[in-house]
Design an enzyme around this catalytic site. Structure first.
Site, short mmCIF file in Angstrom:
data_model
loop_
_atom_site.label_atom_id
_atom_site.label_comp_id
_atom_site.label_asym_id
_atom_site.label_seq_id
_atom_site.Cartn_x
_atom_site.Cartn_y
_atom_site.Cartn_z
N SER A 1 -1.17 -6.75 -15.81
CA SER A 1 -2.31 -5.93 -15.36
C SER A 1 -3.31 -6.90 -14.76
CB SER A 1 -2.89 -5.12 -16.53
OG SER A 1 -4.03 -4.42 -16.13
N LYS B 1 -5.23 -0.53 -12.69
CA LYS B 1 -4.94 -1.55 -13.70
C LYS B 1 -5.35 -1.09 -15.11
CE LYS B 1 -2.94 -4.75 -11.24
NZ LYS B 1 -1.56 -5.20 -11.54
N TYR C 1 -8.53 -0.43 -7.54
CA TYR C 1 -7.71 -1.42 -8.25
C TYR C 1 -7.91 -1.30 -9.76
CZ TYR C 1 -5.76 -6.11 -9.28
OH TYR C 1 -5.03 -7.17 -9.76
N1 LIG Z 1 -3.94 -13.00 -7.71
C1 LIG Z 1 -4.86 -12.58 -8.55
O1 LIG Z 1 -6.04 -12.98 -8.48
C2 LIG Z 1 -4.49 -11.60 -9.65
C3 LIG Z 1 -5.38 -11.47 -10.74
C4 LIG Z 1 -5.06 -10.59 -11.75
C5 LIG Z 1 -3.89 -9.86 -11.70
N2 LIG Z 1 -3.04 -10.01 -10.65
C6 LIG Z 1 -1.83 -9.19 -10.61
O2 LIG Z 1 -0.71 -10.04 -10.63
C7 LIG Z 1 0.37 -9.43 -9.93
C8 LIG Z 1 0.88 -10.39 -8.87
O3 LIG Z 1 -0.17 -10.63 -7.94
P1 LIG Z 1 -0.09 -11.84 -6.89
O4 LIG Z 1 -1.45 -12.38 -6.78
O5 LIG Z 1 1.05 -12.71 -7.24
O6 LIG Z 1 0.19 -11.00 -5.55
P2 LIG Z 1 1.00 -11.37 -4.22
O7 LIG Z 1 1.09 -12.82 -4.02
O8 LIG Z 1 0.38 -10.53 -3.16
O9 LIG Z 1 2.46 -10.79 -4.55
C9 LIG Z 1 2.67 -9.43 -4.72
C10 LIG Z 1 4.15 -9.17 -4.80
O10 LIG Z 1 4.36 -7.77 -5.00
C11 LIG Z 1 5.30 -7.28 -4.04
N3 LIG Z 1 5.00 -5.87 -3.77
C12 LIG Z 1 3.83 -5.31 -3.39
N4 LIG Z 1 3.97 -3.99 -3.21
C13 LIG Z 1 5.27 -3.70 -3.51
C14 LIG Z 1 6.04 -2.51 -3.49
N5 LIG Z 1 5.52 -1.31 -3.15
N6 LIG Z 1 7.34 -2.58 -3.86
C15 LIG Z 1 7.90 -3.76 -4.20
N7 LIG Z 1 7.23 -4.92 -4.23
C16 LIG Z 1 5.93 -4.89 -3.88
C17 LIG Z 1 5.09 -8.20 -2.81
O11 LIG Z 1 6.20 -8.26 -1.94
P3 LIG Z 1 6.35 -7.27 -0.64
O12 LIG Z 1 5.00 -7.17 0.00
O13 LIG Z 1 7.39 -7.90 0.20
O14 LIG Z 1 6.82 -5.97 -1.20
C18 LIG Z 1 4.91 -9.54 -3.52
O15 LIG Z 1 6.16 -10.08 -3.86
C19 LIG Z 1 -0.20 -8.12 -9.33
O16 LIG Z 1 0.16 -7.05 -10.16
C20 LIG Z 1 -1.69 -8.35 -9.36
O17 LIG Z 1 -2.42 -7.15 -9.42
C21 LIG Z 1 -3.31 -10.87 -9.62
#
Ligand SMILES: NC(=O)c1ccc[n+]([C@@H]2O[C@H](COP(=O)([O-])OP(=O)(O)OC[C@H]3O[C@@H](n4cnc5c(N)ncnc54)[C@H](OP(=O)(O)O)[C@@H]3O)[C@@H](O)[C@H]2O)c1
Length: 273
Positions: A143, A161, A157
């Site tokens: 989350s 979440k 968002y």
């Molecule tokens: N980065 C932060 O600051 C942060 C903080 C707290 C929580 N999070 C959470 O951590 C998780 C990972 O985030 P991240 O920062 O690693 O993001 P990211 O680098 O943008 O990666 C997101 C991944 O999700 C895939 N994705 C998105 N929509 C999709 C769909 N409809 N079907 C299948 N795959 C999908 C994307 O690939 P495709 O686009 O090719 O589908 C990508 O592989 C998320 O749930 C995010 O909310 C992130």
């Protein structure tokens, strides 16, 4: 702990999911990486296979939009056929758009729920029969700290979440008697492509709030997640400041709101009329 285990990572082509994939491959796990873009998935696979510490485990990729329940069911069958019955599901796929509430169209709320909440739900529904059959399994839902604290500029968002947190809380209790462990991860900001993208659109008030918690590297977050899962921890919060804010929001919610309001007041611009 993860050697020889069959592990599904949604969002495995980028950011936290990709980081988990790199580390778990080093530890000898068999991986099924899921995301939409097949090229990004292929690049991640190649990167893992060419890494000096690659352990020889299987790395398979599956292009799938997690918002489509039927497709997720088919992909789960393919995964079980290719790497074997899954032992772990890391739900990392997600999207984020930051803007003033007035600027976020209804469609954006729908899209956010479809991906962040229903995408997670579809994969849990699909993996459950496999876990139940063997009486064990781990579900790790990523989350966000925005899943327990209302964040200025993240209305859609946060809603998605918070929904993931509610689902995870209920499933923890419900699946434990069946030998299935559920883990909830609440990361603060992590330096990934998602963060780089939202930096271009999010309001200044949101940026200032983010500065009250330092952002972490993917490697730091992956380390905390995998240690937490290995120790059987339910709640996994990477980063000391995020842990403090999360506790504050539970024990003294009015204090946590005060921190948010104070920061917003000092930096308030608001949406353009
Ligand atoms: N980065 C932060 O600051 C942060 C903080 C707290 C929580 N999070 C959470 O951590 C998780 C990972 O985030 P991240 O920062 O690693 O993001 P990211 O680098 O943008 O990666 C997101 C991944 O999700 C895939 N994705 C998105 N929509 C999709 C769909 N409809 N079907 C299948 N795959 C999908 C994307 O690939 P495709 O686009 O090719 O589908 C990508 O592989 C998320 O749930 C995010 O909310 C992130």
């Amino acid at each position: 702990m993860f050697q020889g285990k069959n592990i599904i990572i949604t969002g495995g082509s980028s950011g936290i999911g990709r980081g988990l994939a790199l580390r778990l491959a080093e530890e000898g796990a068999n991986l099924a990486l899921v995301a939409r873009d097949p090229e990004k998935l292929s690049r991640t696979r190649e990167e893992i296979l060419s890494h000096s510490s690659y352990s020889g485990s299987r790395v398979e990729i599956f292009s799938c939009d997690i918002t489509e329940a039927e497709k997720v069911g088919q992909v789960m069958n393919n995964i079980a056929g290719e790497i074997g019955s899954p032992d772990y599901l890391f739900n990392s796929a997600g999207i984020l758009i930051g803007d003033y509430f007035e600027n976020l169209p209804r469609d954006n709320f729908q899209e956010m729920m479809n991906t962040n909440f229903f995408g997670t739900l579809h994969f849990i529904k699909a993996v459950l029969p496999h876990f139940k059959k063997k009486g064990s399994g781990h579900i790790i839902n990523i989350s966000s700290i925005s899943g327990v604290i209302g964040v200025f500029g993240y209305a859609s968002y946060c809603a998605s979440k918070f929904a993931v947190v509610g689902l995870t809380e209920a499933l923890r209790a419900e699946l434990k008697p069946q030998g299935i462990s559920v883990h909830l991860v609440l990361p603060p900001e992590v330096n990934t492509p998602m963060l780089a993208k939202v930096n271009q659109s999010r309001p200044i008030e949101n940026k200032m709030l983010a500065r009250t918690m330092s952002s972490l590297s993917v490697e730091q977050v992956v380390d905390v997640i995998l240690k937490g899962v290995a120790k059987g921890r339910y709640l996994i919060i990477p980063g000391g400041r995020a842990r403090i804010m999360s506790r504050l929001s539970q024990i003294f919610p009015s204090r946590a709101r005060w921190v948010v309001d104070y920061t917003v007041r000092k930096n308030y611009r608001g949406p353009k009329e």
